[in-house]
Design an enzyme around this catalytic site. Structure first.
Site: not given
Ligand code: IMP
Length: 204
Positions: A14, A16, A18, A75-76, A163, A190
């Site tokens: 990832t 990301n 966060g 993926d979330s 979010y 998660r």
């Molecule tokens: P991806 O899994 O990288 O395609 O994107 C998932 C998106 O879902 C992220 O960019 C977040 O905005 C949102 N998301 C996933 N998990 C969380 C969380 O625990 N808190 C807030 N937003 C989340």
């Protein structure tokens, strides 16, 4: 039979920050060092599937192929009942500005769409996480976690990411963004998926 993970370092595919911080916090108690995609210089593959598991598989297998190591991906996203499950796999896309991601914009869109249809309260929603662990030989294991809750407006809190400021988890009256991460990490989508991963792949 779920394949065991017996290494001490797990690449988490990832970019990301966060997600990475949460995963480090969740897996450190099991003696696993989590290394992010940026540290491994991994590219960000295009997420071309229309399911969480499809996109999680793309990320985990691409990383396992590139590193030769077992790799984890997540993926979330958030599914909103009154919007027929949107934004779902397009959760990150709703924040895309063409020049980075803006989650205030994404949350405002979710709120505006609910207002436009005069959606009833509570506005039920679920955060969903699909984790895939992929090995370089092509094997993978899948684990899913769901955190139910409802959406609130205006946004509240400055912890977490994405979010979090508009999501109130079931059984609570504060948002994920008002919780400290230890609290969120006990009940989040998660965390629930990680518990299954740990049980399946660490036997713990
Ligand atoms: P991806 O899994 O990288 O395609 O994107 C998932 C998106 O879902 C992220 O960019 C977040 O905005 C949102 N998301 C996933 N998990 C969380 C969380 O625990 N808190 C807030 N937003 C989340």
């Amino acid at each position: 039979m779920t394949r065991a993970f017996d290494g001490d370092t797990l690449v988490f595919a990832t970019h990301n920050k966060g997600k990475l911080e949460e995963m480090e916090h969740l897996l450190t108690p099991f003696g696993v060092k989590v290394v992010g995609a940026a540290e491994m210089d991994l590219p960000e593959p295009e997420e071309t599937e229309d399911t969480f598991v499809g996109n999680a598989r793309i990320k985990a297998h691409a990383a396992a192929k590139a590193t030769g190591l077992p790799c984890l991906s997540d993926d979330s996203g958030i599914t909103i009942d009154a919007l027929n499950g949107a934004p779902g796999v397009y959760t990150a896309d709703w924040a895309e500005t063409g020049n980075g991601r803006d989650f205030v914009m994404a949350m405002t869109r979710a709120h505006n769409e609910l207002e436009a249809i005069n959606a009833a309260h509570p506005r039920l929603a679920q955060f969903r996480s699909t984790l895939v662990v992929a090995w370089p030989d092509g094997h993978d294991e899948v684990f899913e976690g769901v955190a139910p809750g409802h959406l609130t407006w205006p946004m509240r809190g400055d912890q977490g990411f994405g979010y979090d400021p508009m999501f109130v988890p079931e059984g609570h009256d504060i948002t994920f963004a008002e919780m400290d991460r230890w609290e969120k990490n006990k009940i989040s989508h998660r965390a629930l998926a990680v518990q299954k991963f740990v049980k399946g792949c660490f036997g713990g």
